[in-house]
Design an enzyme around this catalytic site. Sequence first.
Site, PDB file in Angstrom:
ATOM      1  N   CYS A  53       3.363  10.958  -2.992  1.00 17.76           N
ATOM      2  CA  CYS A  53       2.763  11.615  -1.830  1.00 17.76           C
ATOM      3  C   CYS A  53       3.351  11.041  -0.549  1.00 17.76           C
ATOM      4  CB  CYS A  53       1.247  11.402  -1.870  1.00 17.76           C
ATOM      5  SG  CYS A  53       0.391  11.969  -0.403  1.00 17.76           S
ATOM      6  N   CYS A  80       0.778  15.875   5.238  1.00 21.91           N
ATOM      7  CA  CYS A  80       0.363  17.273   5.168  1.00 21.91           C
ATOM      8  C   CYS A  80      -1.124  17.443   5.475  1.00 21.91           C
ATOM      9  CB  CYS A  80       0.697  17.870   3.811  1.00 21.91           C
ATOM     10  SG  CYS A  80      -0.258  17.211   2.452  1.00 21.91           S
ATOM     11  N   THR A 102      -5.912   9.741   3.034  1.00 17.57           N
ATOM     12  CA  THR A 102      -4.514   9.515   2.684  1.00 17.57           C
ATOM     13  C   THR A 102      -3.712   9.056   3.888  1.00 17.57           C
ATOM     14  OG1 THR A 102      -4.686  11.207   0.982  1.00 17.57           O
ATOM     15  CG2 THR A 102      -2.469  10.640   1.731  1.00 17.57           C
ATOM     16  N   GLU A 111      -4.636   5.533  -0.201  1.00 16.86           N
ATOM     17  CA  GLU A 111      -5.858   6.039   0.427  1.00 16.86           C
ATOM     18  C   GLU A 111      -6.776   4.899   0.869  1.00 16.86           C
ATOM     19  OE1 GLU A 111      -4.305   7.602  -2.019  1.00 16.86           O
ATOM     20  OE2 GLU A 111      -4.075   9.553  -1.054  1.00 16.86           O
ATOM     21  N   HIS A 134      -4.864  23.168   2.587  1.00 14.34           N
ATOM     22  CA  HIS A 134      -4.505  21.985   1.824  1.00 14.34           C
ATOM     23  C   HIS A 134      -4.291  22.313   0.343  1.00 14.34           C
ATOM     24  CE1 HIS A 134      -3.610  17.876   1.930  1.00 14.34           C
ATOM     25  NE2 HIS A 134      -4.638  17.461   1.201  1.00 14.34           N
ATOM     26  N   TYR A 182      -0.445  22.018  -2.750  1.00 19.61           N
ATOM     27  CA  TYR A 182      -0.225  21.299  -4.003  1.00 19.61           C
ATOM     28  C   TYR A 182       0.779  21.983  -4.918  1.00 19.61           C
ATOM     29  CZ  TYR A 182      -3.520  17.516  -3.291  1.00 19.61           C
ATOM     30  OH  TYR A 182      -4.130  16.383  -2.823  1.00 19.61           O
ATOM     31  N   CYS A 198       4.162  20.408  -3.263  1.00 15.18           N
ATOM     32  CA  CYS A 198       4.489  18.987  -3.453  1.00 15.18           C
ATOM     33  C   CYS A 198       4.504  18.623  -4.931  1.00 15.18           C
ATOM     34  CB  CYS A 198       3.530  18.093  -2.671  1.00 15.18           C
ATOM     35  SG  CYS A 198       1.813  18.125  -3.228  1.00 15.18           S
ATOM     36  N   GLU A 214      -5.269  11.881  -8.547  1.00 17.04           N
ATOM     37  CA  GLU A 214      -5.013  12.516  -7.255  1.00 17.04           C
ATOM     38  C   GLU A 214      -4.765  14.012  -7.421  1.00 17.04           C
ATOM     39  OE1 GLU A 214      -2.103  13.884  -5.701  1.00 17.04           O
ATOM     40  OE2 GLU A 214      -3.283  14.165  -3.862  1.00 17.04           O
TER      41      GLU A 214
END
Lengths: 109, 479
Positions: free
Chosen positions: B98, B102, B189, B257, B292, B296, B299, B443
């Site tokens: 990660c 974003c 994050t 995080e 958001h 996913y 990424c 995650e």
Amino acid sequence: MAKVKVSLRYCGSCNPHVDLGRIAHHLAGVANRRGDLLLVAGTEESVDIAVILCGCERSCGATKEAMDNAKFSIVVAGENLSATPVPEAQLPLIVEKELARIIEMFQAR
Amino acid sequence: MMNGQQYRDSLRHLKPKVYFMGEEIHDVTSDPSIMPHINAAAVTYDMALAPEYEALLSAKSHITGKTISLFTHIHHSHDDLVKKVKMLRATGQQTGSCFQRCVGHDGLNAIYSVTYDIDRAKGTDYHNKFNNFLREAQEKDIFITGAMTDPKGDRSLPPSRQKDLDSFVHIIERRVDGIVVSGAKAHITGAVNAHGHLVMPTMSLDEADSDYAVCFYVPVDAPGLIHIFGRQTNDTRKCGGCAIDAGNAEYGIVGGEALVVFDQVFVPFEHVFMCGEHEFAYSLVERFATAHRQNYGGCKSGLADALIGAALLISEAQGTEKATHIKEKLVDMVHLAETLYSCAIACSCQGYALPAGNYMANPLLANVAKLNVTRNVYEIARLAQDIAGGVLATTPSELDWRDPVVGRYVDKYMAGVAGVPAETRMRLVRLLEAMTCGTALVESMHGAGSPQALRVMIGRQANLEHKKRLAKKLAKIDE
């Protein structure tokens, strides 16, 4: 005075969250009552106003080609009119009001 | 725009309160537990300036017309939404982890639209203030976190009826020049290596919870802000000179995080974008969550690209790459990864304009994208582990490989096929381990929304009445 040419275009209706036919039927009634507007098919070229009826917020019918084909556009996208939320039950009347506003602008020119 | 080194240097000028493993960390840029996450974030800066990537990681600001990082850009077209997904995939391929920015990007887009809506309804001035903040964020190219999730306490009770009112961030004092807030945000994050936090409410709120309807920006070193960095699987491998054992030593696993505590933090009004307008909390949550969840598919398909490469390499190192079942498993991994990417592209193409003029991904398809991630990433990981074999769970330590007594045995028995030394095989095993075990999977499960939250949204958006009408029509059932 020449009638204002209004086209009705549908998105394709793969995911209708609202009854688009009800809006179209209401506008047909408006055209009959008013007498100063001519309702034409969505394929008609170079119209004054395009009413683009999309069943959901994806607004697939509001293509550049569709918008460029008219001097003004009114886009219904599910329970939204030109990006403003409108409950389904009120959509036909709100579209009628918006159409009337734009026609008035035409006739004032 | 900053480059990666300038970003690192900029962190040294900040003095956030950061704690980890019982100690206060005074310089995040030199702490081995945090450096990999800084490196990952730095990649977003360097790629924006690299000729081969700048088309994806930069954009033209709609405010100033200048070239800015895509991570501070407001989407104004379907193309912008698609570009975000491609950018995320390209960056994930480079980091294998990660890269954190974003979340704040999605916060910027959500708040841009909701401040517009609040102003239109209530005659407030939030949108203008937000645009001023956005302009500065773009020009300074800052890394902003998106801080939404509250610890929540008793989830059966609304915020104002919690035994501990700090279970949700809320306003405790209103002054002439700003507000004072108290509470905490969880799972944030990139919190310890960002420049600041964009704080948003986490759920729909009614009038009794108006003090919880608060949205604001706060610099990472604001007085009263405390960051408690979270543990991850195998996190001590980041320290002690075991770069090979760490697996992805340069970029770590997941974003890093933290629990971010707001202990009576003052926020000036120029950085407050919602202050009690509870009716708009749900819009903000939904729009942020949609943006958001869209991510996913981008990424995670990027990470999967690297993971598939690692699985193929380990099979070649072990001489199994020609086996039919290995080839089939690799194809399955590709299929699963491209399914995620397809969903992200689909929700982007089917996005639409909000009243503020910015574009949002399609919520139904974005939730589908994320729900697929909660399953597909686990299956991709399982297949990678299947291909790698049991060595994934038993490989000796790098320290034993370097040991003067037993090192030669590790070297001898960990070697792969002819020409593949033990070190290569060990590096691949550790990369696979880092990317497929523990925190990396969790995650994918819970980031941007847990499975049940996604299912609730899918159920709401499914247009079930239309589906019933279709069936009735086909079955010739009268209404």
